[in-house]
Motif scaffolding. Structure first.
Motif, PDB file in Angstrom:
ATOM      1  N   ASP A  76       1.029  -1.540  -0.185  1.00 51.03           N
ATOM      2  CA  ASP A  76      -0.164  -0.040  -0.202  1.00 51.03           C
ATOM      3  C   ASP A  76       0.851   0.864  -0.506  1.00 51.03           C
ATOM      4  OD1 ASP A  76      -2.167  -1.471  -0.053  1.00 51.03           O
ATOM      5  OD2 ASP A  76      -2.599  -1.367   1.994  1.00 51.03           O
ATOM      6  N   ASN A 116       0.363   3.909  -2.723  1.00 50.72           N
ATOM      7  CA  ASN A 116       0.013   5.408  -2.533  1.00 50.72           C
ATOM      8  C   ASN A 116       0.748   6.000  -3.018  1.00 50.72           C
ATOM      9  OD1 ASN A 116      -1.817   4.710  -0.985  1.00 50.72           O
ATOM     10  ND2 ASN A 116      -0.990   4.955   0.788  1.00 50.72           N
ATOM     11  N   GLU A 120      -7.021   5.347   4.005  1.00 51.91           N
ATOM     12  CA  GLU A 120      -7.387   4.554   3.256  1.00 51.91           C
ATOM     13  C   GLU A 120      -7.178   4.566   1.709  1.00 51.91           C
ATOM     14  OE1 GLU A 120      -5.645   1.567   3.849  1.00 51.91           O
ATOM     15  OE2 GLU A 120      -5.392   2.482   6.413  1.00 51.91           O
ATOM     16  N   ARG A 121      -6.653   3.616   1.004  1.00 46.47           N
ATOM     17  CA  ARG A 121      -6.252   4.036  -0.808  1.00 46.47           C
ATOM     18  C   ARG A 121      -8.225   4.257  -0.744  1.00 46.47           C
ATOM     19  NH1 ARG A 121      -3.456   1.616  -4.759  1.00 46.47           N
ATOM     20  NH2 ARG A 121      -4.385   3.391  -5.776  1.00 46.47           N
ATOM     21  N   ALA A 180      -5.153   9.606   1.250  1.00 49.80           N
ATOM     22  CA  ALA A 180      -4.083   8.882   1.123  1.00 49.80           C
ATOM     23  C   ALA A 180      -2.380   9.214   0.598  1.00 49.80           C
ATOM     24  CB  ALA A 180      -4.531   7.516   0.338  1.00 49.80           C
ATOM     25  N   SER A 205       2.609   7.204   4.780  1.00 48.21           N
ATOM     26  CA  SER A 205       1.682   6.429   5.207  1.00 48.21           C
ATOM     27  C   SER A 205       1.446   5.427   6.468  1.00 48.21           C
ATOM     28  CB  SER A 205       1.876   5.046   4.264  1.00 48.21           C
ATOM     29  OG  SER A 205       1.453   5.786   2.819  1.00 48.21           O
TER      30      SER A 205
END
Length: 611
Positions: free
Chosen positions: A10, A14, A75-76, A102, A130
Motif C-alpha cells: 500500500d 500510495n 486508506e486508498r 492517502a 503512510s
C-alpha cells in the motif's frame, strides 16, 4: 520457475498515486479545501509556511469525523462521497475517488484533529509516510484541522524540483482563488508565514470577485444570465475596453467545480471578434449549472477537464448569452441620431468670415506636425556649391554597383560576419508596409523586421544599464495608483529590487495597491500603470527562478513595450540609425526570445525569380 508478478504494498501504491494527485503544495491545499467544502464548512482557514514546503494547515468548521472514519479516511479508495459506479454520473461533491488523503499521507507528515458535534472529545491522528504513528482522544472544536508538514520528505527528487517560494505561493493563491470564487457563501482566510493575504467574508458573487481582484474590475463587468432546458449559465464578462494581452482573469465553473475548456473560451470571445484588438482577451467569470448525468468529471486526476454530452448546444447558448450581454448593456459605442430637444448650435459657412462681415483670423500651422514623433532637423544644403570650388573634382560613386557584386559564399546571415554585412550595405533604405526595412547588401537584399530589431537594441541597452546600475528615474507629474490581485501583489513585492534597478519608483500602499511615481528614463509616452501590469504578468508567466532570469524577463518585456510598433512610418535617417544600432548588438539575427530579426534574399535568387 517462480511467479514474477506481485501485488505492490500500500505504501508504494500510495506514492504512485501521489505522483498524479499531489504535484506541488498547491495540490494539497486544493484537496484539503475541497474536502472541507464537502463536509459543509462555512468558514475555512488556510495557513501555509514557506509556500507549503514546511507546513500546510487547513482548518474548517464542517461535520468532522468519528475516530473510525478518521482512521479509515487515509486508506486508498476510502470515501463517503459515492457508494457504487452509478454515483459517478450523479456527483454533487467535489471529491469522489478517495485518493487525496492517502496520497498526501504517503509523501508528508500529517496531523489530523477532528470532532463531530455529537461527540464530547475529538480524535488526534498522526501519520508519516503512510504509516500510522498514534491515535488518541483530544479536545478540539467541531470540524477538522489538517496539518501537513515536510511535504515530499521521502521523495527528495520531487522536493528538489519544486520552484521558488514565490512561484509555489503564487500557485497556492491561484488554486485558492478558484475555490473562493465559486463558493461566496463560505468565508475564507489565507495566511502565509503569519501574514494575512486574504480575508473573505460571506458575500454575493460580484462582491466576492471584487474582494479577490479589487474594486477596479467592477466597472468592467457585464452580467450574463440565461436558462434553458440544456443548462443554466450565469456570471460576468468584461467590457471590450477591459481587454488585455496578459494577466486576464478567465474562469469557467461547472456545478461548483473549476474547469479548463478552450472550446467554450472561443464561444465567449466570438462576440468580441471585432470589438477588441487582435491578440487581446477580455476577463470572464462563467458559471454553468448542468445535470450531473450530462457531464463526466472522472477523466483527469486533477478534475479540471470535463466532458459534456452536448458541447455544441452549450457553445451556441454561451455565445448568444455573451452577445446579448454586450448589446443589452450598451457595451458597444452607438451613434445617436435623435437630436430632438438638443440645443441648436449654429454652423457658420466656410467663407473666411463669421457671417456678419467680420473676417476670422487665420492661424498658420503645419498639418504634418506630430508632437509624439521625434523631429529630425537636417541642415539645409546650398545648391550649386560645386561652382564655388572649381578645383575640387567629384569622385565617381562606385558604391551602388559594388553592392550588387554578388559573392557565391555570401548571403547567409549566420555565416556572414555582422561587420562585413554592415560595411557593404546601402545607406538608402526602403520601408515596406510600415513593418520591414529593406536595404541592399553585397550578396542581395536584406530585409529587417523593424519591431524585432528595436527589441534587440533596447534589450541589450537595458541589460547593460542594469548591470552598470546606471538607469535613471524620470518622475511622473501625477503618481498613478495601480491595484493588483493577491497573487500579483506577492510577485510584485519580490520584483521590487529589480524594478528599482530598472528606474521604477513604486511604493506599496497596502491592500494590493501600489503607487507609481517614477518610470525609467527613455520610455516616454508609455502608460505607467499598463506597463507595470505587463511586467508583472510576464514574470508570472515565465516564473523565473533566479535573479538574473528575472532581470532578463523584465528587460525583454520592457523592450517589447517601448520598441517601434509595426506600422510606424520611419524616414531614412531613422531607419539608418536603427540598422546601425542593430549591428552593434551581440546578436543581430535573433531576438532575446529566439525570433528571427532579418533575412537576406540572395542576388542569385532574385535573378532566378526574374529570369
Amino acid at each position: 520457475m517462480s511467479d514474477i508478478i506481485q501485488l505492490l504494498p500500500d505504501s508504494v501504491a500510495n506514492q504512485i498515486a501521489a505522483g498524479e494527485v499531489i504535484q506541488r503544495p498547491a495540490s494539497v491545499v486544493k484537496e484539503l479545501v475541497e474536502n472541507a467544502l464537502d463536509a459543509g464548512a462555512r468558514h475555512i482557514d488556510v495557513i501555509v509556511t514557506d509556500a507549503g514546503r514546511t507546513s500546510i494547515q487547513v482548518i474548517d468548521d464542517g461535520k468532522g469525523m468519528s475516530p473510525t472514519d478518521a482512521r479509515l479516511s487515509f486508506e486508498r479508495h476510502a470515501t463517503s462521497k459515492i457508494r457504487n459506479a452509478d454515483d459517478l454520473f450523479n456527483l454533487h461533491t467535489m471529491g469522489f475517488r478517495g485518493e487525496a488523503l492517502a496520497s498526501i499521507a504517503a509523501v508528508a507528515q500529517v496531523e489530523l484533529r477532528t470532532r463531530r458535534e455529537e461527540d464530547e472529545v475529538g480524535t488526534l491522528l498522526t501519520l508519516s509516510g503512510s504509516k500510522f504513528s498514534s491515535q488518541e482522544p483530544v479536545s478540539c472544536p467541531v470540524g477538522s484541522n489538517f496539518k501537513v508538514e515536510n511535504l515530499f520528505f521521502n521523495v527528495p527528487a520531487r522536493r528538489r524540483f519544486l520552484k521558488t517560494n514565490v512561484t509555489e505561493l503564487n500557485n497556492i493563491i491561484t488554486v485558492f482563488e478558484r475555490m473562493v470564487l465559486v463558493n461566496p457563501q463560505v468565508a475564507f482566510t489565507l495566511y502565509s508565514n503569519g501574514v494575512q493575504l486574504m480575508d473573505l467574508p460571506v458575500s454575493g458573487l460580484r462582491q466576492r470577485i471584487l474582494a479577490v481582484y479589487g474594486k477596479r474590475i467592477n466597472q468592467d463587468l457585464l452580467p450574463v444570465e440565461v436558462e434553458t432546458s440544456v443548462c443554466r449559465i450565469t456570471g460576468f464578462v468584461g467590457k471590450p475596453e477591459s481587454s488585455k494581452k496578459k494577466g486576464v482573469h478567465q474562469f469557467f465553473f461547472v456545478n461548483g467545480r473549476f474547469m479548463k475548456h478552450p472550446y467554450f473560451g472561443k464561444a465567449v470571445m466570438a462576440p468580441f471578434e471585432r470589438l477588441v484588438p487582435q491578440g487581446e482577451q477580455v476577463p470572464y467569470f462563467i458559471y454553468f449549472d448542468v445535470a450531473p448525468s450530462d457531464i463526466d468529471v472522472n477523466i483527469h486526476p486533477t478534475k479540471t477537464e470535463i466532458k459534456f454530452d452536448n458541447e455544441q448546444a452549450i457553445w451556441q447558448i454561451l455565445s448568444a448569452a455573451v452577445k446579448e450581454a454586450v448589446g443589452k448593456f450598451s457595451a458597444v459605442p452607438q451613434i445617436e441620431f435623435d437630436t430632438n430637444g438638443r440645443p441648436d448650435i449654429p454652423v457658420f459657412p466656410n467663407t473666411g468670415g463669421s457671417g456678419d462681415g467680420k473676417v476670422l483670423p487665420k492661424v498658420p500651422y503645419n498639418p504634418q506636425y506630430n508632437p509624439f514623433k521625434p523631429q529630425t532637423h537636417t541642415p539645409s544644403t546650398q545648391q550649386g556649391w560645386e561652382s564655388l570650388y572649381p578645383s575640387v573634382e567629384k569622385e565617381p560613386d562606385t558604391r551602388e554597383q559594388n553592392l550588387f557584386d554578388a559573392d557565391e559564399n555570401d548571403g547567409d546571415v549566420e555565416a556572414t560576419p555582422a561587420s562585413e554585412i554592415v560595411s557593404d550595405r546601402s545607406p538608402v533604405h526602403y520601408q515596406y508596409k510600415g513593418r520591414y526595412v529593406m536595404t541592399a547588401v553585397k550578396s542581395g537584399l536584406m530585409i529587417i523586421d523593424q519591431h524585432r530589431a528595436h527589441i534587440r537594441v533596447l534589450y541589450e541597452e537595458y541589460m547593460k544599464k542594469m548591470s552598470n546600475h546606471s538607469w535613471m528615474t524620470q518622475k511622473v507629474l501625477f503618481p498613478e495608483v495601480v491595484e493588483f490581485s493577491n497573487a500579483e501583489t506577492e510577485v510584485l513585492r519580490q520584483m521590487m529590487p529589480q524594478m528599482s534597478a530598472m528606474g521604477f519608483s513604486v511604493s506599496d500602499l497596502g491592500g494590493g495597491s501600489f503607487s507609481v511615481s517614477g518610470i525609467p528614463a527613455g520610455v516616454d509616452g508609455l502608460n505607467a500603470s499598463a506597463l507595470l501590469r505587463n511586467l508583472v504578468a510576464s514574470v508570472i508567466e515565465q516564473a523565473p527562478a533566479m535573479k538574473e532570469q528575472m532581470e532578463s524577463t523584465l528587460a525583454l518585456d520592457l523592450a517589447r513595450n517601448a520598441a517601434i510598433p509595426a506600422g510606424q512610418v520611419l524616414n531614412n535617417e531613422e531607419m539608418e540609425s536603427l540598422v546601425n544600432n542593430l549591428f552593434l548588438c551581440s546578436n543581430v539575427s535573433l531576438t532575446p526570445d529566439g525570433k528571427p530579426i532579418l533575412c537576406i534574399l540572395k542576388q542569385a535568387e532574385i535573378e532566378h525569380l526574374l529570369g
